[in-house]
Structures are given as C-alpha cells and as structure tokens.
Design a protein around this motif. Sequence first.
Motif, short mmCIF file in Angstrom:
data_model
loop_
_atom_site.label_atom_id
_atom_site.label_comp_id
_atom_site.label_asym_id
_atom_site.label_seq_id
_atom_site.Cartn_x
_atom_site.Cartn_y
_atom_site.Cartn_z
N ARG A 24 1.12 -1.39 0.20
CA ARG A 24 -0.23 -0.11 -0.05
C ARG A 24 0.44 1.52 0.06
O ARG A 24 0.40 2.17 -1.12
CB ARG A 24 -1.24 0.40 1.51
CG ARG A 24 -1.73 0.91 1.58
CD ARG A 24 -2.75 1.55 0.26
NE ARG A 24 -3.22 2.52 0.35
CZ ARG A 24 -3.00 4.31 0.48
NH1 ARG A 24 -1.38 4.00 -0.20
NH2 ARG A 24 -3.39 4.99 0.66
N GLY A 25 2.54 1.68 0.27
CA GLY A 25 3.16 2.42 0.58
C GLY A 25 2.00 3.00 1.28
O GLY A 25 1.77 3.00 2.52
N ASP A 26 2.46 4.80 1.30
CA ASP A 26 2.48 6.02 2.22
C ASP A 26 0.67 5.96 1.98
O ASP A 26 0.23 6.14 0.83
CB ASP A 26 3.38 6.26 1.33
CG ASP A 26 3.20 8.21 2.26
OD1 ASP A 26 1.46 8.10 2.42
OD2 ASP A 26 4.31 9.02 1.77
N ARG A 27 0.23 6.19 3.09
CA ARG A 27 -1.07 5.93 2.62
C ARG A 27 -1.27 7.66 3.12
O ARG A 27 -2.61 7.33 2.23
CB ARG A 27 -1.92 5.75 4.95
CG ARG A 27 -1.37 4.35 5.02
CD ARG A 27 -1.44 3.44 4.03
NE ARG A 27 -1.88 2.25 5.27
CZ ARG A 27 -0.79 1.16 5.67
NH1 ARG A 27 0.71 1.37 4.80
NH2 ARG A 27 -0.85 0.17 6.09
N THR A 28 -1.10 8.35 3.04
CA THR A 28 -0.63 9.82 2.27
C THR A 28 -1.74 10.24 0.69
O THR A 28 -2.36 10.82 0.38
CB THR A 28 -0.40 10.69 2.44
OG1 THR A 28 0.86 10.67 2.12
CG2 THR A 28 -0.36 10.65 4.59
N LEU A 29 -0.74 9.22 0.38
CA LEU A 29 -0.82 9.03 -1.26
C LEU A 29 -2.88 8.58 -1.54
O LEU A 29 -2.90 6.88 -0.73
CB LEU A 29 0.80 8.39 -1.93
CG LEU A 29 1.54 9.27 -1.22
CD1 LEU A 29 2.40 8.59 -1.96
CD2 LEU A 29 1.14 10.43 -2.26
N PRO A 30 -2.68 8.95 -2.63
CA PRO A 30 -4.66 8.09 -2.82
C PRO A 30 -4.48 6.02 -3.98
O PRO A 30 -2.56 6.39 -4.13
CB PRO A 30 -4.60 8.64 -3.82
CG PRO A 30 -4.20 9.34 -4.45
CD PRO A 30 -2.65 9.49 -3.57
N SER A 31 -4.59 5.29 -3.65
CA SER A 31 -4.64 3.93 -3.58
C SER A 31 -4.82 4.01 -5.14
O SER A 31 -5.74 4.82 -5.66
CB SER A 31 -5.39 3.02 -3.23
OG SER A 31 -5.32 1.66 -3.30
N ILE A 32 -3.49 3.07 -5.84
CA ILE A 32 -4.44 2.90 -7.80
C ILE A 32 -5.19 1.77 -7.78
O ILE A 32 -5.63 1.28 -7.14
CB ILE A 32 -2.66 2.68 -8.37
CG1 ILE A 32 -1.64 1.49 -7.87
CG2 ILE A 32 -2.04 4.09 -8.54
CD1 ILE A 32 -1.19 1.10 -8.73
N THR A 33 -6.37 2.12 -9.00
CA THR A 33 -6.90 1.30 -8.79
C THR A 33 -6.87 0.93 -10.44
O THR A 33 -5.78 0.81 -10.31
CB THR A 33 -8.33 2.49 -9.68
OG1 THR A 33 -8.76 2.68 -10.62
CG2 THR A 33 -9.19 3.42 -8.71
N ILE A 34 -7.96 0.02 -9.77
CA ILE A 34 -7.23 -1.21 -11.48
C ILE A 34 -7.54 -1.06 -12.83
O ILE A 34 -7.02 -1.13 -13.03
CB ILE A 34 -8.80 -2.86 -10.89
CG1 ILE A 34 -8.31 -3.29 -9.78
CG2 ILE A 34 -8.25 -3.63 -11.78
CD1 ILE A 34 -6.36 -3.60 -9.47
N GLN A 35 -8.63 0.53 -12.49
CA GLN A 35 -8.75 0.74 -13.99
C GLN A 35 -7.08 1.19 -14.66
O GLN A 35 -7.01 2.18 -15.79
CB GLN A 35 -10.43 1.62 -13.80
CG GLN A 35 -11.18 1.02 -14.01
CD GLN A 35 -11.61 -0.31 -15.74
OE1 GLN A 35 -10.67 0.33 -16.29
NE2 GLN A 35 -11.40 -1.65 -15.30
N GLN A 36 -6.99 1.98 -13.25
CA GLN A 36 -5.89 3.15 -13.39
C GLN A 36 -4.66 2.37 -13.91
O GLN A 36 -4.34 2.75 -15.32
CB GLN A 36 -5.43 3.57 -12.03
CG GLN A 36 -6.56 4.79 -12.21
CD GLN A 36 -6.41 5.79 -10.77
OE1 GLN A 36 -5.74 4.85 -9.56
NE2 GLN A 36 -6.50 7.15 -11.13
#
Lengths: 369, 155
Positions: A24-36
């Motif tokens: 997941r990494g840095d939680r302040t960054l948005p998670s990447i979506t499958i569509q992305q």
Amino acid sequence: MYVAVKGGEAAIANAHRLLADRRRGDRTLPSITIQQVVEQLGLAVDRVMAEASLYDRELAALAVRQARGDMIEAIFILRAYRTTLPRFGYSEPVNTATMKVERRVSATYKDLPGGQLLGPTFDYTHRLLDPSLIDDAAVEEPAVKEPGEHVMRVSDILDGEGLIEGDGRMPEGHVMGDLTREPMEFPMARDLRLQALARGDEGFLLALAYSTQRGYGRTHPFVGEVRIGEVEVELDLPELGFAVSLGVVRVTECQMVNQFMGSAKQPPQFTRGYGLVFGQSERKAMSMSLVDRALRTDEFSEDIVAPAQDQEFVISHADNVQATGFVEHLKLPHYVDFQAELDLVRRMRRDYEAANSGEPTKERREAAE
Amino acid sequence: MDAKLKQESPPDTARKAGMRLLARASSEELNAAWEALADKPDVSPVRGPETGLVMVRGRIGGGGDAFNLGEATVSRATIRLSTGEIGHGQLLGTDKQRARLAAIFDALFQRNGDRATVEALHRKIASRIAAEDRRTAEETAATRVDFFTMVRGDD
C-alpha cells in the motif's frame, strides 16, 4: 536422523501483514485503482496476460497491483487463479486477416495494401525521459484521418509468387495438443511448441531470438509484418448448433520471413516463423517468431548447432512460473539436506587431510589388510 | 460435427448477430434496457450464471492449422422465460450479471412481442461499437506513412 520442525506461523502472518503495508505504501497518497492500471500501465497488464496465458485485463491489472509490480509474481498469481476455473471449451481459431488493425508495419514491402500504419509505437521516440509527465501535463487528442483500404496480409502477397512457404500445416492425422491437459513430451510438435512459446518468458525468448541473430543458429530473418489489433473470439454452442462471438481480444502477430537456401528435398524459398501473443507485445511476438523458425530444424533438415534450435532446451526453460518456482525454492528450508551434506563434506575432508599427511586412511588400511 | 454441416437458417443468422452484439454490450447498456422494459419477464435460471475459461485458438502462420494460444475468462448464463423461450448469454470476462442479462435479451429476441425492443438494443450497441471502431481506424490512419522519393544527383 530426521527431526521434524514446526514453527514460524506468527512470523509468516506478520510478514504477510508487513507485505500488505509495503504494497500500500504511503497512506497519504491515493491508492491506485485497477482501472488506472488497465489504462495507464496497459503493456504491463498485457505482458501478465500473455505469460499467465489468461486473457483478462482487469484480473491481470489486479495481479500487477497485488504483486507490487513484480511481473513474474503477477503472472504466477494469474496462472494460479486460472486453475480454479472450469474449462467451457475451445474457441474457433481467431482470424488475424480480419483484425481491426491498430498498427501494422512491414520491413519487406514499402508500398503494400493498407500501408505502413505506425499506431501507438515507441519506435522513433528519442527515449528521453519526459519531465512533463511529472506534472501530468495535458495530453493532445490523437490526430485522425480517413481510413484507407483493407490491410492485406503480407504473407498473401508473397504467396502469389510461390516463393514462400504457405501457412503452417501439421502432418496428416495430427491431433492438436494442449499443454494444459497433457504433460510435456519431446520431440514436441509445432502446434504445442507455439502454445509454449506464446506463454513463454519474454526475456528468455528475446535472448534466444537475439542469439540467432548473433550467429547461434542463424535464420536470415525479415519482418514480413507485425500487426496489432482486435480479433473476434467465437465459441461453438452445441445447444444452438452454431458458433457465437464472445467478444474481442487484442493480439499481436508477427510474420517472420526467413531466407532458406534449400535442401536435397526442397527448392530455395522463403520459410516462415510465426508469433502470436495476447495483448500489445511486439517484442515478444517477434522473438517468438524467430524462435519458432529456429526450432523447425527437422522440417528443413538443419543441424542443431545452437541453443535456440534445441526444442527440449527452449521449451523446458521458457516458462517463467516453472523457472521461478524451481529457482526460488532454494531459499526455503533445506536444513536437513544441508546437515547431511555437511556430514559428507566433513568426512571427505578428514580423508583428504589424512591422505595428504601420508597416514593411511581407514579404507586404505582395510584394503591393504 | 452435424452442427457444422447444418446450414444456418435465417432466424439463426439474426439471432447469432444479436448474440454477438449482446456479448459486447456494457453493463450500462444492458441495465438501461432492462430498466426500460415495461413488462419485466419472469426469468428462471437454467445454467449459471458462471465464470470459466475458453481456450482461445490461433492458426499457425495466421491461416494454417490451429494451435492453442491461451485461455480467456468467459461468463455465461442460460435462462428460461415463463413463456418457454431459452436464452443464452456468453461473453468474455468475469461479469456474470452481464451474461445473465445477455441471456434474458437473447430469450426476449425469440418472443415476437419483445423482438423489436431487443432489436433496438442491438442497434444501439452496434452503433456504439461502429463509432469506436471508426474512431480507432481514423486514429490509426493518421499514423500511416506517406513515402516520398528524394531524387539524388542529376541526370
């Protein structure tokens, strides 16, 4: 003596928890979506589909994300997933002649029906890092033009002169094989070899293809054509008595044309190697076609003098899931094996030292007595 | 192999063409068409919906003998309407709900009263696909190389 050991459950559970955190990494960054991932890392997705031998862009994207971008791990996950599903059947063979072409280039004919269509290619880029991507600068809409004539297959053009061998035929009475249903056996027929190559590791096939160019089993290749685009997948429905379309898949096809000097049995002509790969994967399709041609030694009475011509070597080592399994298993506990080896080396060392110090070893004394 | 030899009758051809379009329908298109049905049919499941695999085949050299290229996920469903029509839905991917709706519209296509509604859905899907294909073809055409010859030397 064999001592069974247990333990490590808590360590394993915590390691997996840590893996999930690092993924997941840095939680302040948005998670990447499958569509992305599907939209913006599409070629990674394509590679995972090709080598997992499972066409499903969303699932491949999920695997890429789950594997933190480790391609072989993602391929492994997707390959494992496919074993959980029932097989509904075999499709009708896809027709690449009617492909909705998104790219088609030929290195053998400049002017050919359909023309040279570059499509979304990295070719002719300068391979300079583009800082504008850091700031997510706006991207232009693609240019458009009136579409031209049907994109004719290059092999059909050459075929008219009779100077090129036809599309591949298997011997009379040959039953098509399926690697997912039968164990590998050698010698392996070309249809099975193509199945193995289609899901083979891109890096491995690239290296083998490169080796043929450098002289290890030279094949004198030209790219007759590379084409990328969507083809329709049809499945016969016995309950209806006709085949229905299931939708479209994107594939990359490479027709490699190879000079051939002829043999006692065959006149000089161009022979061919074939590459067909799920997704947009030109390097893989080209490598596959070079290796396919190199492996056809029996058909052209060629001597096997190089690794790329040795089908047992090539096919047995092309699958990266098998390869990674066997290489990576070495890191798993081998405590007992190693203890046994350690004892053996200690004993040999004692004998060696005894022999070098001039004292007769136990064995020699026994032999002398 | 009787199926192969059997001539497709005209109704089969129309149904096959419709099934081809339903396989490529989006969830939005299918859901909207379902919501728009004034008279929702009574549907009972016959098989599925379920997800499995189809081994996709290619041909050696593009047109030669077949070989197994690799698998694709496929979802399928078979349903029966209370009026007896059987519908089949089958499409690439893992979306079982889409397969079920495709099966329902395949069944409705066979029912005289609903045929026109389904044909309207077919046309909608077909025109969307045609527009997408057209767009891709135009974008590709813009990357076509126009060669010109440079004359060198003098004659």
